[in-house]
Design a protein around this motif. Structure first.
Motif, mmCIF file in Angstrom:
data_model
loop_
_atom_site.group_PDB
_atom_site.id
_atom_site.type_symbol
_atom_site.label_atom_id
_atom_site.label_comp_id
_atom_site.label_asym_id
_atom_site.label_seq_id
_atom_site.Cartn_x
_atom_site.Cartn_y
_atom_site.Cartn_z
ATOM 1 N N PHE A 57 -4.611 -5.710 -0.949
ATOM 2 C CA PHE A 57 -4.591 -4.571 -0.023
ATOM 3 C C PHE A 57 -3.212 -3.918 0.054
ATOM 4 C CE2 PHE A 57 -4.223 -2.729 4.249
ATOM 5 C CZ PHE A 57 -5.268 -1.810 4.177
ATOM 6 N N VAL A 58 -2.163 -4.692 0.192
ATOM 7 C CA VAL A 58 -0.805 -4.141 0.314
ATOM 8 C C VAL A 58 -0.413 -3.398 -0.958
ATOM 9 C CG1 VAL A 58 1.635 -4.719 0.629
ATOM 10 C CG2 VAL A 58 -0.099 -5.882 1.986
ATOM 11 N N GLY A 59 -0.724 -3.947 -2.102
ATOM 12 C CA GLY A 59 -0.437 -3.265 -3.361
ATOM 13 C C GLY A 59 -1.180 -1.947 -3.482
ATOM 14 N N MET A 60 -2.434 -1.934 -3.046
ATOM 15 C CA MET A 60 -3.219 -0.702 -3.086
ATOM 16 C C MET A 60 -2.577 0.361 -2.197
ATOM 17 S SD MET A 60 -7.128 0.044 -1.802
ATOM 18 C CE MET A 60 -6.692 -0.112 -0.080
ATOM 19 N N ILE A 61 -2.153 -0.025 -1.012
ATOM 20 C CA ILE A 61 -1.535 0.931 -0.085
ATOM 21 C C ILE A 61 -0.242 1.488 -0.671
ATOM 22 C CG2 ILE A 61 -0.484 1.182 2.201
ATOM 23 C CD1 ILE A 61 -3.535 1.018 2.207
ATOM 24 N N LEU A 62 0.552 0.648 -1.306
ATOM 25 C CA LEU A 62 1.802 1.121 -1.919
ATOM 26 C C LEU A 62 1.522 2.131 -3.034
ATOM 27 C CD1 LEU A 62 3.956 -2.125 -2.075
ATOM 28 C CD2 LEU A 62 4.354 -0.105 -0.681
ATOM 29 N N ILE A 63 0.534 1.854 -3.842
ATOM 30 C CA ILE A 63 0.183 2.794 -4.919
ATOM 31 C C ILE A 63 -0.311 4.109 -4.334
ATOM 32 C CG2 ILE A 63 -1.337 3.195 -6.886
ATOM 33 C CD1 ILE A 63 -1.283 0.119 -7.320
ATOM 34 N N LEU A 64 -1.101 4.043 -3.272
ATOM 35 C CA LEU A 64 -1.589 5.258 -2.614
ATOM 36 C C LEU A 64 -0.440 6.066 -2.010
ATOM 37 C CD1 LEU A 64 -4.795 3.881 -0.858
ATOM 38 C CD2 LEU A 64 -4.696 5.525 -2.740
ATOM 39 N N ILE A 65 0.544 5.386 -1.466
ATOM 40 C CA ILE A 65 1.709 6.084 -0.892
ATOM 41 C C ILE A 65 2.469 6.822 -1.988
ATOM 42 C CG2 ILE A 65 3.980 5.721 0.161
ATOM 43 C CD1 ILE A 65 2.623 3.492 1.857
ATOM 44 N N PHE A 66 2.643 6.180 -3.134
ATOM 45 C CA PHE A 66 3.342 6.851 -4.231
ATOM 46 C C PHE A 66 2.532 8.036 -4.766
ATOM 47 C CE2 PHE A 66 5.619 2.681 -4.720
ATOM 48 C CZ PHE A 66 6.850 3.174 -4.325
ATOM 49 N N ALA A 67 1.216 7.912 -4.775
ATOM 50 C CA ALA A 67 0.375 9.037 -5.196
ATOM 51 C C ALA A 67 0.481 10.187 -4.196
ATOM 52 C CB ALA A 67 -1.070 8.584 -5.355
ATOM 53 N N GLU A 68 0.490 9.871 -2.911
ATOM 54 C CA GLU A 68 0.623 10.902 -1.873
ATOM 55 C C GLU A 68 1.994 11.568 -1.957
ATOM 56 O OE1 GLU A 68 -0.875 13.062 1.388
ATOM 57 O OE2 GLU A 68 -1.942 11.386 0.475
ATOM 58 N N ALA A 69 2.998 10.823 -2.376
ATOM 59 C CA ALA A 69 4.345 11.392 -2.501
ATOM 60 C C ALA A 69 4.384 12.526 -3.513
ATOM 61 C CB ALA A 69 5.340 10.304 -2.876
ATOM 62 N N LEU A 70 3.528 12.474 -4.533
ATOM 63 C CA LEU A 70 3.475 13.566 -5.506
ATOM 64 C C LEU A 70 3.143 14.887 -4.820
ATOM 65 C CD1 LEU A 70 1.443 11.848 -8.355
ATOM 66 C CD2 LEU A 70 3.910 12.214 -8.272
ATOM 67 N N ALA A 71 2.176 14.855 -3.925
ATOM 68 C CA ALA A 71 1.801 16.067 -3.197
ATOM 69 C C ALA A 71 2.895 16.469 -2.220
ATOM 70 C CB ALA A 71 0.490 15.854 -2.457
ATOM 71 N N LEU A 72 3.543 15.498 -1.635
ATOM 72 C CA LEU A 72 4.623 15.803 -0.694
ATOM 73 C C LEU A 72 5.786 16.488 -1.402
ATOM 74 C CD1 LEU A 72 5.394 15.536 2.258
ATOM 75 C CD2 LEU A 72 6.407 13.326 1.734
ATOM 76 N N TYR A 73 6.096 16.065 -2.616
ATOM 77 C CA TYR A 73 7.129 16.740 -3.401
ATOM 78 C C TYR A 73 6.740 18.197 -3.660
ATOM 79 C CZ TYR A 73 8.602 11.937 -4.502
ATOM 80 O OH TYR A 73 8.989 10.627 -4.434
ATOM 81 N N GLY A 74 5.491 18.418 -4.010
ATOM 82 C CA GLY A 74 5.016 19.785 -4.228
ATOM 83 C C GLY A 74 5.094 20.618 -2.971
ATOM 84 N N LEU A 75 4.775 20.025 -1.824
ATOM 85 C CA LEU A 75 4.866 20.742 -0.548
ATOM 86 C C LEU A 75 6.302 21.144 -0.257
ATOM 87 C CD1 LEU A 75 3.621 21.663 2.201
ATOM 88 C CD2 LEU A 75 4.153 19.363 3.036
ATOM 89 N N ILE A 76 7.233 20.236 -0.465
ATOM 90 C CA ILE A 76 8.648 20.522 -0.187
ATOM 91 C C ILE A 76 9.156 21.640 -1.093
ATOM 92 C CG2 ILE A 76 10.981 19.563 -0.319
ATOM 93 C CD1 ILE A 76 9.679 16.857 0.560
ATOM 94 N N VAL A 77 8.855 21.562 -2.373
ATOM 95 C CA VAL A 77 9.298 22.607 -3.298
ATOM 96 C C VAL A 77 8.634 23.935 -2.965
ATOM 97 C CG1 VAL A 77 9.310 23.321 -5.713
ATOM 98 C CG2 VAL A 77 9.895 20.973 -5.114
ATOM 99 N N SER A 78 7.373 23.909 -2.551
ATOM 100 C CA SER A 78 6.689 25.134 -2.155
ATOM 101 C C SER A 78 7.352 25.784 -0.954
ATOM 102 C CB SER A 78 5.226 24.849 -1.817
ATOM 103 O OG SER A 78 4.524 24.491 -2.948
ATOM 104 N N LEU A 79 7.743 24.981 0.002
ATOM 105 C CA LEU A 79 8.410 25.537 1.181
ATOM 106 C C LEU A 79 9.767 26.132 0.819
ATOM 107 C CD1 LEU A 79 7.518 22.823 3.841
ATOM 108 C CD2 LEU A 79 6.493 25.070 3.517
ATOM 109 N N ILE A 80 10.455 25.503 -0.108
ATOM 110 C CA ILE A 80 11.741 26.056 -0.571
ATOM 111 C C ILE A 80 11.507 27.371 -1.311
ATOM 112 C CG2 ILE A 80 13.676 25.678 -2.156
ATOM 113 C CD1 ILE A 80 13.415 22.648 -1.426
ATOM 114 N N LEU A 81 10.517 27.413 -2.184
ATOM 115 C CA LEU A 81 10.219 28.636 -2.929
ATOM 116 C C LEU A 81 9.755 29.780 -2.014
ATOM 117 C CD1 LEU A 81 8.401 27.235 -6.065
ATOM 118 C CD2 LEU A 81 10.560 28.489 -6.044
#
Length: 162
Positions: free
Chosen positions: A134-158
């Protein structure tokens, strides 16, 4: 006729900035919701098949669905911000920046949704067989969600391009 066409062009000017800006708005919302729906669907299938054997783990396994739903919210945030800015844009450069912002958020959310869906499906099924995953799954999901968060941050800057 020529006079009428040239007068019409003078009145309307170059409207490509609006076209590209609104395509950016649509791209942010459409692609983010595609990623969100895929992640929700794929994870939901895993939860349903896992719930047959271990129904007590269903609520614990809803985390991938919630994380996929957040991707749609990212797209909505960027779309609302861009929509307010497109109508006041003065140059083609701003229209292109808004297109880039929408694509950045939308496509990064789409890729995150694909990752969340695949990891969520496999993760909840594996969690039904082995609790320690379970903990490993959550960590992988967090890293996957971070991809979208990076896109959100760059979008706000743009979107702040003037």
């Amino acid at each position: 006729m020529v006079l009428m066409v040239s007068t019409l062009q003078e009145v309307t000017g170059d409207d490509s900035r609006f076209f590209f800006g609104y395509i950016g708005v649509a791209s942010a919302l459409i692609f983010a919701n595609l990623g969100s729906s895929y992640g929700t669907t794929k994870s939901g299938v895993g939860i349903c098949s896992m719930g047959v054997l271990k129904p007590d783990l269903i609520m614990k396994s809803v985390i991938p669905v919630v994380m996929a739903g957040i991707l749609g919210i990212y797209g909505m945030i960027v779309a609302v911000i861009l929509q307010g800015k497109v109508s006041g844009s003065n140059s083609s450069k701003q229209g292109y920046a808004y297109l880039a912002a929408g694509l950045c958020c939308g496509l990064s959310s789409l890729s995150a949704g694909l990752a969340i869906g695949i990891v969520g499906d496999a993760g909840v099924r594996a969690n039904a067989q082995q609790d320690r995953i379970f903990v490993g799954m959550i960590l992988i999901l967090i890293f996957a969600e971070a991809l979208a968060l990076y896109g959100l941050i760059v979008s706000l800057i743009l979107s702040q391009t003037s």
